[in-house]
Design a protein around this motif. Structure first.
Motif, PDB file in Angstrom:
ATOM      1  N   ALA A 139      42.566  38.599  45.868  1.00 44.59           N
ATOM      2  CA  ALA A 139      43.621  39.223  46.684  1.00 44.59           C
ATOM      3  C   ALA A 139      43.274  40.658  47.047  1.00 44.59           C
ATOM      4  N   GLN A 140      42.313  41.236  46.334  1.00 45.26           N
ATOM      5  CA  GLN A 140      41.870  42.576  46.717  1.00 45.26           C
ATOM      6  C   GLN A 140      40.474  42.573  47.338  1.00 45.26           C
ATOM      7  N   SER A 141      39.604  41.726  46.813  1.00 45.03           N
ATOM      8  CA  SER A 141      38.205  41.835  47.231  1.00 45.03           C
ATOM      9  C   SER A 141      37.887  41.043  48.483  1.00 45.03           C
ATOM     10  N   ASP A 142      38.656  40.019  48.783  1.00 45.46           N
ATOM     11  CA  ASP A 142      38.278  39.166  49.904  1.00 45.46           C
ATOM     12  C   ASP A 142      38.927  39.654  51.204  1.00 45.46           C
ATOM     13  N   PRO A 143      38.337  39.290  52.332  1.00 43.89           N
ATOM     14  CA  PRO A 143      38.798  39.859  53.597  1.00 43.89           C
ATOM     15  C   PRO A 143      40.123  39.275  54.063  1.00 43.89           C
ATOM     16  N   ASP A 144      40.752  39.992  54.971  1.00 44.46           N
ATOM     17  CA  ASP A 144      41.997  39.555  55.590  1.00 44.46           C
ATOM     18  C   ASP A 144      43.042  39.258  54.514  1.00 44.46           C
ATOM     19  N   THR A 145      43.431  40.309  53.813  1.00 43.58           N
ATOM     20  CA  THR A 145      44.298  40.193  52.637  1.00 43.58           C
ATOM     21  C   THR A 145      45.539  39.343  52.883  1.00 43.58           C
ATOM     22  N   GLU A 146      46.148  39.519  54.030  1.00 41.87           N
ATOM     23  CA  GLU A 146      47.411  38.795  54.262  1.00 41.87           C
ATOM     24  C   GLU A 146      47.173  37.288  54.348  1.00 41.87           C
ATOM     25  N   HIS A 147      46.005  36.918  54.853  1.00 37.31           N
ATOM     26  CA  HIS A 147      45.624  35.506  54.892  1.00 37.31           C
ATOM     27  C   HIS A 147      45.423  34.995  53.456  1.00 37.31           C
ATOM     28  N   VAL A 148      44.759  35.817  52.628  1.00 32.92           N
ATOM     29  CA  VAL A 148      44.486  35.420  51.239  1.00 32.92           C
ATOM     30  C   VAL A 148      45.794  35.260  50.473  1.00 32.92           C
ATOM     31  N   THR A 149      46.673  36.235  50.598  1.00 22.54           N
ATOM     32  CA  THR A 149      47.904  36.179  49.799  1.00 22.54           C
ATOM     33  C   THR A 149      48.832  35.058  50.286  1.00 22.54           C
ATOM     34  N   ALA A 150      48.786  34.782  51.585  1.00 22.62           N
ATOM     35  CA  ALA A 150      49.586  33.647  52.087  1.00 22.62           C
ATOM     36  C   ALA A 150      49.077  32.353  51.461  1.00 22.62           C
ATOM     37  N   ALA A 151      47.762  32.224  51.339  1.00 20.06           N
ATOM     38  CA  ALA A 151      47.182  31.019  50.736  1.00 20.06           C
ATOM     39  C   ALA A 151      47.539  30.939  49.255  1.00 20.06           C
ATOM     40  N   LEU A 152      47.481  32.067  48.577  1.00 23.39           N
ATOM     41  CA  LEU A 152      47.825  32.069  47.148  1.00 23.39           C
ATOM     42  C   LEU A 152      49.290  31.682  46.959  1.00 23.39           C
ATOM     43  N   GLU A 153      50.129  32.221  47.792  1.00 27.32           N
ATOM     44  CA  GLU A 153      51.565  31.905  47.692  1.00 27.32           C
ATOM     45  C   GLU A 153      51.833  30.437  47.947  1.00 27.32           C
ATOM     46  N   ALA A 154      50.961  29.815  48.758  1.00 31.25           N
ATOM     47  CA  ALA A 154      51.181  28.413  49.116  1.00 31.25           C
ATOM     48  C   ALA A 154      50.806  27.453  47.989  1.00 31.25           C
ATOM     49  N   MET A 155      50.074  27.943  46.987  1.00 30.44           N
ATOM     50  CA  MET A 155      49.582  27.040  45.942  1.00 30.44           C
ATOM     51  C   MET A 155      50.608  26.856  44.817  1.00 30.44           C
ATOM     52  N   GLU A 156      50.468  25.734  44.122  1.00 30.49           N
ATOM     53  CA  GLU A 156      51.435  25.396  43.068  1.00 30.49           C
ATOM     54  C   GLU A 156      51.015  25.921  41.699  1.00 30.49           C
ATOM     55  N   CYS A 157      49.716  26.045  41.508  1.00 35.41           N
ATOM     56  CA  CYS A 157      49.261  26.485  40.188  1.00 35.41           C
ATOM     57  C   CYS A 157      48.038  27.389  40.312  1.00 35.41           C
ATOM     58  N   ILE A 158      48.265  28.665  40.092  1.00 32.87           N
ATOM     59  CA  ILE A 158      47.163  29.629  40.066  1.00 32.87           C
ATOM     60  C   ILE A 158      47.001  30.059  38.613  1.00 32.87           C
ATOM     61  N   ILE A 159      45.809  29.876  38.096  1.00 29.78           N
ATOM     62  CA  ILE A 159      45.508  30.286  36.721  1.00 29.78           C
ATOM     63  C   ILE A 159      44.525  31.447  36.808  1.00 29.78           C
ATOM     64  N   VAL A 160      44.907  32.581  36.273  1.00 30.31           N
ATOM     65  CA  VAL A 160      44.022  33.751  36.304  1.00 30.31           C
ATOM     66  C   VAL A 160      43.612  34.092  34.880  1.00 30.31           C
ATOM     67  N   GLN A 161      42.329  34.247  34.690  1.00 32.35           N
ATOM     68  CA  GLN A 161      41.793  34.665  33.387  1.00 32.35           C
ATOM     69  C   GLN A 161      41.134  36.022  33.608  1.00 32.35           C
ATOM     70  N   ASP A 162      41.754  37.069  33.115  1.00 29.25           N
ATOM     71  CA  ASP A 162      41.260  38.404  33.437  1.00 29.25           C
ATOM     72  C   ASP A 162      41.727  39.401  32.385  1.00 29.25           C
ATOM     73  N   LEU A 163      41.277  40.652  32.572  1.00 27.86           N
ATOM     74  CA  LEU A 163      41.643  41.700  31.625  1.00 27.86           C
ATOM     75  C   LEU A 163      43.050  42.226  31.908  1.00 27.86           C
ATOM     76  N   PHE A 164      43.346  42.334  33.202  1.00 31.03           N
ATOM     77  CA  PHE A 164      44.588  43.001  33.619  1.00 31.03           C
ATOM     78  C   PHE A 164      45.371  42.098  34.577  1.00 31.03           C
ATOM     79  N   LEU A 165      46.615  42.459  34.800  1.00 30.47           N
ATOM     80  CA  LEU A 165      47.382  41.779  35.839  1.00 30.47           C
ATOM     81  C   LEU A 165      46.880  42.309  37.183  1.00 30.47           C
ATOM     82  N   ASN A 166      45.804  41.704  37.668  1.00 30.12           N
ATOM     83  CA  ASN A 166      45.205  42.191  38.914  1.00 30.12           C
ATOM     84  C   ASN A 166      46.015  41.715  40.124  1.00 30.12           C
ATOM     85  N   GLU A 167      45.521  42.018  41.308  1.00 26.75           N
ATOM     86  CA  GLU A 167      46.283  41.684  42.518  1.00 26.75           C
ATOM     87  C   GLU A 167      46.507  40.178  42.633  1.00 26.75           C
TER      88      GLU A 167
END
Lengths: 74, 949
Positions: free
Chosen positions: B645-673
């Motif tokens: 959501a931060q590194s890939d281009p056209d952020t609004e396109h990326v976040t719209a796609a993320l919002e459209a998904m039913e299950c996003i699993i993030v494994q990371d250090l912080f609550l990133n974008e």
């Protein structure tokens, strides 16, 4: 998927391989075969069957080749 | 202060096949010709007192403490500056020498604070050691005379302190800055009693040109320059060798610890990639690992509008697995996928792709190399047969001509940049191809012979013009082509580039580079001796990234600049394990070792080992996954270590796609974008908590060793194992070493790699197998990996991104030294002292016509979106071009970048976005929305339901 985006991607592949004559169309089709996930290939083939709006000549020929089971080699 | 666990041999090692034998204090010792008497003594186990000498620097001979007597020679020569010769008889200890040394020490100590017990270097101070070694018992001069004891400390640098009262003016810091780092930020100002170390022109360290690499701190024999972490925490008592988790140089470090606490990171002098050097990130910016923002407990939630709920590991894993299984049951097995990261180890990445292929039963796996160096993989495979750079870093020391294309090594690969600078200062010629004036174009004692300042997006036109000159002026290496290259492809390429439209005089209109410069640079590259190309994301992140990589390979093939030391084609990978993540099969079309999923024999070997049937169709790439999410055919995503959501281009396109998904699993250090759109959060581990390997940009595999326990209680590889098991595909490994053993069994280029071999050798450059049991420094020495080198025709195809009246400027993006990638790590360190926000560089001409002055807020609008950044007037950019970085999420640099991508790999075209700049007074609409989202998601995090005990 957004068909306009897929058409643009197919045309870009064609533009970059068009100079590789005489095998350009085969190369474009091979590229689509090797790198595009099946649902993307199906969608672009369906688009061609529906008129293929926006596809350039080489891309159109390559998608036609992709749709042909005889040439649809991995 | 050097590492607590490293010996100091006094002067650098000499590599000379001729040995000389001499006698030191009655002991015979043989050393390479040219070795100093001091080092020869150290080899014989004899320690000669010293202060201004250290083995990372050329001898200086100023402290006069290392005096020795040599039979047949008058006086008392300094052993650091005297070369050992055959038959020499040396005495290092006698009453006369002892007296002289005591006198010297007496002078030093007469102007030095006697606060040893409270000094941070106590016990590791060379001055203190030498006082003991020479038997200093009194200072006859007293301490009341003129001295420097009251000189004020410079605490400006966030990581180290400069206390001039403890300085003995040995010049080690100044020489380290010159010889190791190459910045020349320090000097000795004044003369005699007034002599003192000066940063810049008696500026503070922070205000000077100092890049905070830490070389001076490491070289300092006293506590004059010392890490603030040592001042605050005390001295470390043990060290563990591991590998840096920042850029693709992959520096080896000694993590110096006290209990479970990391006190400091010191570059390992035995490090094969960095030879004891470091940069501000690797050396100092590790505080993020214990930052309060770290999430240490797994969390789940049903929707992104709900607060998080802390749960035990098994509950989080079950929650995630059930959701993924439900999606596949309802929408097919291709409806889910995984993304791994170059910040993960080889073993972790291997497991993620195995999870996707064996437990998800598809090939929907990708890595962040998609958005940086995927064109390298494609282009080099097509031409040379191997998706990797051809050389070791040390090869640059044999280069006569260095061509740097679309890379900014002093900011993005600083430790290798220091090596390049060393080579340039010793005579190599330099060609820089870049729209911006990078530091290497002109810096102290370095000036590029040519800076081809091209228009963004015209790389291929320029490389074709260079090739045109090489061919038309017959600068090609006919013998190399005849012997090493594929018949027919050369002729086809030659006939293509010789066409008149590729002449520099014709392409000048496209590239903006004067034809005469192109011709001269081409002649230098082709006929200047060993010519080495180093390139970065300025090559790959274009709509013709792959074409440009092949154009570069064509050029090297045509001039015979491959297959030996000092030449080659070398991608500079952005992150630490880009090479490794690609090697490990984290691409949707390739199994580990770059073998296509349609290759039946390869697939069969994995099927036999994994006990499953594998899909023979390519999977979705990251941008394809996002597109598919928007059409509803892709609904679940496991993301390990990436922040799309931060590194890939056209952020609004990326976040719209993320919002459209039913299950996003993030494994990371912080609550990133990206995690703000997630339903499951698995706490990830920092590199200090990992066990595994990284593979740097020179194909060097190095061990990452655990320094502290995972703060979330589970190692990242264990989490993937748990998820696989919950999905019905148990994987059995007791340690990452066993994962590497499996990689070696299944991947021909890795067959000789094991943790025991890595521990023995320190590092291994792949291929490492029966044919190359110790690894491979230089690729393609006898034949190319694909057999014969292949030329590929490279037509120039203009980008879809065109400037017009509405969007008249081209935006290009990049990195800065002190920050790293999306900044998740470096923003949580004191590195923000150097760069606390993304800035928009704009040429004074473009600023003036828009009424913009330095520091103004400006709106940056493209066809994709709009954001607001602070302007910095700069002549590093040319008129018509603006530049920014993407280290801070609130900047929204990728809100403006577009969906256009490389034709072959879908690597985004980050480097070319048509924009308009206007002066504004408030954040953009996107920034206001982002700010609200950020506040909401942080609130949902802060209000999370705690873990029930």
């Amino acid at each position: 998927m957004n068909i306009e985006r897929l058409v643009e991607m197919a045309n870009d592949i064609a533009a970059n391989q068009a100079a590789d004559r005489p095998s350009a169309v085969v190369l474009i089709a091979q590229h689509l075969r090797r790198f595009w996930e099946p649902r993307m290939r199906k969608q672009i083939i369906d688009h061609l069957h529906n008129g293929g709006a926006g596809l350039g000549d080489e891309a159109r020929a390559a998608v036609a080749l992709l749709a042909d089971p005889i040439h649809n080699q991995k | 202060m050097r590492s607590i666990d490293e010996l100091d041999w006094g002067t650098p090692a000499v590599s000379d096949a001729t040995l000389v034998t001499l006698e030191i204090d009655g002991f015979s010792v043989s050393v390479p010709a040219g070795t100093s008497v001091m080092r020869a003594a150290a080899v014989a186990g004899i320690s000669v007192p010293k202060l201004c000498a250290t083995d990372s620097l050329e001898p200086f001979g100023s402290c006069r403490l290392c005096l020795v007597q040599i039979e047949g020679k008058l006086g008392f020569p300094a052993s650091c500056t005297t070369s050992a010769t055959s038959g020499m008889r040396v005495t290092t200890q006698n009453a006369r020498l002892a007296g002289l040394r005591r006198n010297v020490m007496e002078l030093y100590i007469s102007d030095h604070p006697l606060d040893c017990l409270t000094c941070p270097a106590n016990g590791h101070c060379e001055l203190q050691d030498m006082a003991g070694a020479v038997g200093l018992r009194e200072v006859r001069y007293g301490f009341e005379g003129a001295n420097h004891l009251a000189v004020v400390k410079d605490e400006s640098n966030p990581y180290f302190s400069f206390d001039p009262s403890k300085c003995i003016v040995c010049s080690r810091c100044v020489r380290a800055c010159d010889e190791v780092q190459g910045t020349f930020a320090l000097t000795i100002a004044g003369r005699g009693f007034d002599a003192h170390v000066s940063a810049g022109n008696d500026q503070s360290f922070l205000a000077s040109d100092c890049v905070s690499c830490g070389a001076c701190v490491q070289a300092c024999p006293t506590a004059t320059l010392i890490e603030k972490s040592i001042i605050e925490q005390g001295q470390p008592d043990a060290s563990i060798v591991t590998t840096c988790a920042y850029c693709g140089v992959g520096c080896s470090f000694r993590a110096e610890i006290k209990g479970a606490e990391v006190v400091r990171m010191v570059p390992n002098s035995d490090g094969h990639a960095n030879h004891g050097h470091s940069c501000v990130k690797g050396r100092f910016a590790f505080g993020y690992a214990t930052h309060p923002d770290r999430i240490r407990t797994p969390m789940v939630r049903d929707s992104i509008q709900e607060p998080w709920r802390e749960v035990p590991w098994d509950e989080a894993i079950t929650f995630a697995a059930k959701r993924l299984q439900k999606i596949q049951a309802q929408h097919g097995r291709g409806a889910i996928g995984g993304i791994t990261s170059s910040r993960c180890t080889n073993e972790e990445t291997y497991l993620v792709q195995k999870l996707v292929r064996a437990a998800f039963h598809n090939n929907n796996v990708d890595t962040c190399a998609r958005v940086c160096h995927s064109p390298t993989g494609y282009g080099l495979k097509q031409t040379l047969g191997e998706s990797a750079g051809t050389q070791a870093f040390d090869s640059v020391m044999h280069a006569n001509v260095i061509m740097i294309i679309g890379a900014n090594p002093t900011d993005a690969h600083p430790v290798f940049a220091s090596q390049i600078i060393q080579r340039l200062r010793s005579g190599a010629r330099l060609i820089v191809i870049d729209p911006r004036r990078t530091d290497l174009v002109r810096m102290p004692h370095v000036a590029a012979d040519f800076h081809l300042k091209l228009r963004p997006g015209t790389n291929v036109a320029l490389i074709n013009a260079i090739a045109h000159v090489v061919v038309s002026e017959n600068l090609i290496d006919h013998a190399f082509i005849a012997e090493r290259c594929e018949s027919g492809t050369f002729e086809k390429w030659r006939d293509f580039v010789i066409e008149p439209q590729h002449a520099p005089e014709q392409s000048e209109n496209i590239t903006g580079v004067p034809a005469a410069q192109v011709r001269a640079a081409a002649r230098l590259y082709a006929s200047g001796g060993n010519a080495a190309i180093y390139y970065g994301l300025g090559v790959t992140e274009h709509s013709q990234g792959s074409t440009m990589v092949m154009g570069i390979a064509n050029l090297a093939l045509s001039t015979g600049n491959l297959g030996r030391q000092g030449v080659g084609v070398n991608p500079l990978r952005g992150q630490n394990n880009v090479q490794g993540s690609c090697d490990m099969g984290a691409f949707p079309h390739e199994l580990p070792g770059y073998r296509h999923v349609s290759d039946g024999a390869t697939r069969a070997s994995f099927e036999a080992a994994w006990g499953v049937t594998l899909d023979d169709e390519p999977g979705l790439r990251i941008p394809n996954m996002l597109e598919a999410a928007l059409d509803g055919s892709f609904r679940g995503l496991y993301i390990q270590g990436e922040d799309i959501a931060q590194s890939d281009p056209d952020t609004e396109h990326v976040t719209a796609a993320l919002e459209a998904m039913e299950c996003i699993i993030v494994q990371d250090l912080f609550l990133n974008e990206t995690a703000k759109f997630a339903h499951v959060f698995f706490p990830g581990s920092s590199f200090l908590e990992k066990d595994g390997t990284f593979t740097n940009t020179e194909r060097r595999i190095s061990r990452v060793r655990r320094v502290m326990q995972p703060l979330g209680g589970k190692a990242d590889w264990e989490v993937t194992l748990m998820l696989a098991k919950a999905l019905g595909y148990p994987m059995e490994y007791r340690h990452p070493a066993e994962i590497m053993d499996e990689i070696a069994r299944l991947t021909p280029t890795f067959s000789g790699v094991s943790y025991s071999r890595l521990d023995e050798q320190g590092s291994i450059q792949w291929p490492c197998n029966v044919r190359a049991p110790d690894g491979t420094q230089t690729l393609h020495e006898q034949t190319f990996t694909r057999g014969l080198g292949r030329f590929v025709v490279t037509p120039y195809v203009p980008s879809h991104e065109r400037t017009n009246d509405k969007y008249p400027l081209i935006l290009t993006t990049g990195r800065i030294l002190s920050q790293y990638n999306v900044g998740a790590q470096t923003r949580r360190t004191r590195n923000i002292a150097w760069y606390a926000e993304d800035l928009l560089e704009i040429h004074s001409h473009d600023a003036e016509t828009r009424g913009v002055i330095d520091g103004d807020w400006v709106g940056v609008k493209s066809r994709a979106g709009e954001t607001v950044l602070r302007a910095r007037i700069s002549d590093s950019v040319q008129p018509g071009v603006v530049y920014t970085t993407f280290h801070f999420p609130e900047s929204g640099a990728n809100v403006i970048t577009t969906e256009h991508s490389d034709w072959a790999t879908n690597c985004p075209e980050y480097k070319v976005t048509a924009v308009q700049i206007v002066k504004v007074t408030q954040p953009s609409a996107w920034q206001q929305r982002h700010s609200r989202l950020d506040r909401t998601q942080k609130k949902l995090l802060n209000e999370r339901e705690p873990l029930r005990s």
